[in-house]
Design a protein around this motif. Structure first.
Motif, short mmCIF file in Angstrom:
data_model
loop_
_atom_site.label_atom_id
_atom_site.label_comp_id
_atom_site.label_asym_id
_atom_site.label_seq_id
_atom_site.Cartn_x
_atom_site.Cartn_y
_atom_site.Cartn_z
N ASN A 66 0.83 -1.20 0.00
CA ASN A 66 0.00 0.00 0.00
C ASN A 66 0.86 1.25 0.00
N LEU A 81 0.27 4.08 1.69
CA LEU A 81 -0.04 4.99 2.80
C LEU A 81 1.17 5.79 3.29
N ALA A 82 2.29 5.10 3.50
CA ALA A 82 3.44 5.79 4.08
C ALA A 82 4.60 5.87 3.09
N THR A 98 3.59 9.36 -1.52
CA THR A 98 2.35 9.82 -0.89
C THR A 98 2.62 11.04 -0.02
N VAL A 99 3.68 10.95 0.76
CA VAL A 99 4.00 12.05 1.67
C VAL A 99 4.34 13.31 0.87
N VAL A 143 0.86 14.56 -0.68
CA VAL A 143 -0.38 14.49 0.09
C VAL A 143 -1.07 15.85 0.17
N SER A 185 -17.99 9.06 9.89
CA SER A 185 -18.82 7.92 10.28
C SER A 185 -20.19 8.39 10.74
N GLU A 228 -21.48 7.50 13.53
CA GLU A 228 -21.31 7.83 14.95
C GLU A 228 -20.86 9.27 15.13
N PHE A 270 -1.96 14.92 7.78
CA PHE A 270 -2.63 13.81 7.10
C PHE A 270 -2.07 12.48 7.59
N ILE A 271 -2.83 11.43 7.38
CA ILE A 271 -2.42 10.09 7.83
C ILE A 271 -1.00 9.73 7.37
N PRO A 272 -0.67 9.89 6.07
CA PRO A 272 0.70 9.52 5.65
C PRO A 272 1.78 10.27 6.43
N GLU A 273 1.49 11.51 6.81
CA GLU A 273 2.47 12.29 7.57
C GLU A 273 2.61 11.74 9.00
N LEU A 296 2.15 8.61 9.72
CA LEU A 296 2.84 7.32 9.57
C LEU A 296 4.35 7.49 9.43
N ILE A 297 4.80 8.49 8.68
CA ILE A 297 6.26 8.64 8.56
C ILE A 297 6.85 9.20 9.85
N LYS A 349 7.32 6.21 11.92
CA LYS A 349 8.51 5.47 11.48
C LYS A 349 9.77 6.09 12.07
N ILE A 354 -7.34 -2.68 3.27
CA ILE A 354 -6.64 -1.40 3.37
C ILE A 354 -6.97 -0.69 4.69
N ASN A 380 -5.05 -2.46 7.39
CA ASN A 380 -3.63 -2.09 7.30
C ASN A 380 -3.38 -0.70 7.88
N LEU A 381 -4.31 0.19 7.58
CA LEU A 381 -4.18 1.55 8.09
C LEU A 381 -4.20 1.55 9.62
N MET A 409 -0.99 0.18 11.00
CA MET A 409 0.12 1.14 10.91
C MET A 409 -0.02 2.25 11.95
N VAL A 423 -19.86 -2.12 10.19
CA VAL A 423 -19.84 -2.50 11.61
C VAL A 423 -20.31 -1.31 12.46
N TYR A 468 -15.85 -0.87 19.74
CA TYR A 468 -15.96 -0.61 18.30
C TYR A 468 -15.24 0.71 18.05
N ALA A 492 -14.79 3.72 15.02
CA ALA A 492 -15.37 4.17 13.75
C ALA A 492 -14.32 4.51 12.70
#
Lengths: 483, 211
Positions: free
Chosen positions: A405, A407-408, A412-413, A416, A430, A432, B59-62, B64-65, B68, B104, B107-108, B111, B182, B195, B197
């Motif tokens: 993937n 994502l990282a 992507t970075v 983004v 969501s 919720e 953002f999510i990718p930022e 994640l790095i 790391k 996906i 996986n997210l 990570m 879900v 749970y 979301a």
């Protein structure tokens, strides 16, 4: 090197030969049927320029040669300047898209009660404040309070507008008597008549009466705007089935002939006066007699009108957000979305209508902020995206490989930010999260945003000395109107 | 706080793993206590990342790095942390349930959890209840995260919870579930512990379950 930008999408209905036919038909109408002009100065200008004028009946027949000559002196490029020069809007055929609000609503949907009621002075100030705060609105158009006196309300409107925005101001005027005063007010703010000509911080839209009748207000607008160098949107608004032929093509035929006659009057009196083609093809609902604004047919005809403007190589404004809905609801949102996107894809310079309902009879603050979002979506749609080696990302795809993937991944970075538009009013989370946030509908979120703007936004007021000079002029103008 | 740790936070925020790793070594060489490097360099850095992510500025990718980079620093500290008796990371077993190949989202979440300091055992997709139970037991996991995108595969979450109970493991592990169809009420209905979301909620929930 080839550009990495995608192409600007261009919506077209008319073929080159259709355009040619409409142009030829317009010349025939102007030469053989002619127009009626209800102001002597207009007739004189036409007479002098070579039209066949009957001063008794007000009928003027315009030879093709005069039309051709008038088209030649039209300026191709000019600014809708703003008090804040960073907010200038540059008009040139095929150029950047800007947006402006629609002209002079009389009614408003109350933001708290949803009641449909007359626009008050307090409303007018709120309307301008929201318009000023919205980045997706480039140009503000007049709104009137019904409490204001009938004669001179356009003067009071302009006084408030100058104090509530530093964007370009698009005027509406009611009478031959008041318009010169409004231009003098603009000259005060601009720093004089010459600075106003160089950087017109106001513009006007005015229309004749279809079919082919140029009433005094319109002729006066054509002449005075030319004298002051103020851009004028020549509003051509035949209504298919009543004031225009019922066919799509016939209504467009009349509309185009009417635009050309406006060009001739204007350029005969003031060669080089800046004009904007404003095709506003309407339809009458032949079951009820109501005029239709948000119809798909009307927007198709408007797109064809933009093609005619491109044929004449002149800036063009198109109705973007137009609706027949009486409420800022699903109908208005849908009508505004498709009319705006089609208008944007037509290649017009100005997309008109943010906030309007029932054509332009009513306004809603919630609709204004929704349309701000729609405008931004249109701007994004025209912007396109970049296609180049880096962005195609073959290396990144190799790095990630089958089943991985992105994502990282560094690709992507790297990208983004800047590849996407993020809407402000859309909820994309969501169920919720939505429930926790109070189950707010799109419309309620729009109202919330409008309320926040009203609480927080501070328009860039006029400098004190100019405000004082304007107030003195307004008093003088009203004294002279009373005489 | 030393300049090294301040700079480490900034490098971590920008996802510069090599710089964070080098800074961790440099701080150790200078005699900075390992606990201080962990708390004031790495964890404090990730706190800023988490704050800006929640505010919608990252953002999510930022994230994640940045995570790391945090791990690169952590690897340098790990031998010393073990010596000084800092508890190991909580282990999370994750997987997409039997019959479902959508991964996906899972996986997210994995990570993001890893970024938040959890140790991840990812079983991939189409994971049977038996496989989940077996892995939870073998790894001594504190958390089990299950994902499903199809309403047709959601019942497998229930089967897995039941299998955990039968195996006598239900009290040893907290179960957290997620995926587009879900809901919180489904989680309650099948006897899961929580749970989440979205990915950010999964991290918050996981943290609160092991606290």
């Amino acid at each position: 090197m080839a550009s990495n930008k995608t192409k600007r999408p261009m919506l077209k209905y008319l073929s080159d030969s259709h355009i040619e036919q409409i142009h030829e038909g317009s010349l025939d109408i102007l030469e053989n049927t002619g127009i009626k002009v209800e102001l002597e100065e207009g007739l004189e200008a036409l007479d002098k320029a070579g039209a066949k004028v009957d001063h008794q009946t007000g009928r003027a027949k315009i030879p093709s040669e005069l039309v051709a000559r008038s088209l030649e002196t039209l300026p191709r490029k000019f600014a809708y300047a703003a008090r804040n020069p960073q907010k200038d809007c540059l008009m040139e055929p095929g150029g950047q898209l800007y947006s402006r609000t629609a002209g002079s609503p009389d009614f408003i949907i109350d933001i708290d009660t949803d009641e449909w009621r007359a626009v008050t002075v307090a409303d007018v100030l709120e309307i301008y404040t929201v318009m000023d705060a919205c980045d997706g609105i480039s140009i503000l158009t007049a709104a009137f309070a019904q409490e204001w006196p009938k004669l001179g309300r356009d003067i009071l409107m302009l006084r408030e507008m100058f104090d509530h925005t530093d964007k370009h101001i698009h005027l509406r005027t009611d009478t031959v008597e008041t318009f010169p005063h409004m231009l003098e007010m603009a000259a005060i703010v601009a720093g004089g008549k010459e600075p106003l000509r160089e950087r017109p911080i106001v513009s006007l839209l005015e229309g004749h009466v279809s079919p082919l009748r140029y009433i005094d207000v319109m002729v006066n607008a054509l002449l005075l705007c030319g004298e002051y160098g103020i851009p004028l949107e020549v509003c051509c608004m035949p209504m298919a089935g009543s004031t225009g032929p019922v066919t799509m093509a016939g209504n467009l035929q009349l509309l185009n002939a009417e635009f050309l006659s406006g060009v001739v009057i204007s350029q005969s009196a003031h060669p080089g006066a800046p004009l904007v083609y404003a095709p506003r093809p309407m339809l009458m609902d032949l079951r009820t007699g109501f005029s239709l604004a948000g119809s798909i047919d009307g927007e198709m005809a408007a797109v064809a009108g933009v093609q005619m403007a491109h044929f004449y190589n002149v800036p063009v404004s198109v109705h973007g957000q137009w609706s027949d809905s009486v409420l800022d609801d699903g109908q208005s949102i849908l009508e505004h979305a498709y009319t705006a996107l089609m208008g944007a894809f037509s290649g017009a310079n100005i997309l008109v209508g943010a906030g309007s309902l029932q054509e332009t009879l009513s306004i809603s603050l919630a609709q204004l902020v929704m349309d701000d979002e729609i405008n931004k979506i249109c701007f994004r749609a025209l912007e396109g995206f970049a296609v180049d080696k880096e962005r195609l990302g073959v290396d990144a795809i190799a790095r990630v490989g089958p089943g991985g993937n992105f994502l990282a991944d560094p690709h992507t970075v790297q990208f983004v930010r800047g590849e996407r538009f993020t809407p402000e009013l859309f909820y994309r989370g969501s169920v919720e999260g939505w429930v926790e946030g109070g189950r707010k509908t799109f419309r309620e979120r729009a109202k919330d945003k409008a309320r926040t703007i009203l609480k927080e936004h501070k328009p860039n007021r006029l400098p004190e000395d100019i405000a004082k000079a304007l107030d003195e002029y307004v008093s003088y103008a009203f004294e002279s109107l009373e005489k | 706080m030393s300049n090294i740790l301040e700079k480490m936070q900034e490098d971590l925020y920008n996802g510069r793993a090599e710089e964070v790793e080098a800074a961790a070594q440099k701080a150790l060489d200078k005699g900075t206590p390992v606990q201080e490097i962990l708390n004031e360099g790495l964890i404090a850095g990730m706190d800023v990342v988490g704050r800006d992510f929640r505010a919608g500025d990252l953002f999510i990718p930022e994230v994640l790095i940045a995570a790391k980079a945090m791990h690169a620093g952590l690897e340098v500290l790990r031998p010393l942390l073990a010596e000084s008796g800092v508890p190991a990371q909580a282990k999370v077993v994750v997987g997409t349930v039997a019959g479902d190949l959508h991964d996906i989202g899972k996986n997210l979440v994995a990570m993001m959890l890893q970024g938040a300091g959890f140790e991840i055992v990812d079983l991939g997709t189409d994971v049977s209840p038996e496989k989940f139970v077996e892995t939870v037991r073998a790894e001594g996991a504190e958390l089990l995260g299950m994902s499903a995108l199809l309403t047709t595969t959601m019942p497998s979450m229930k089967s897995t919870v039941e299998a955990l109970t039968e195996a006598g493991l239900r009290d040893e592990v907290k179960v957290i579930i997620g995926g587009a169809p879900v809901t919180a009420s489904f989680a309650e209905q099948i006897g899961a512990d929580a749970y989440a979301a979205d990915a950010a909620a999964a991290v918050d929930t996981a943290r609160s379950l092991v606290a």
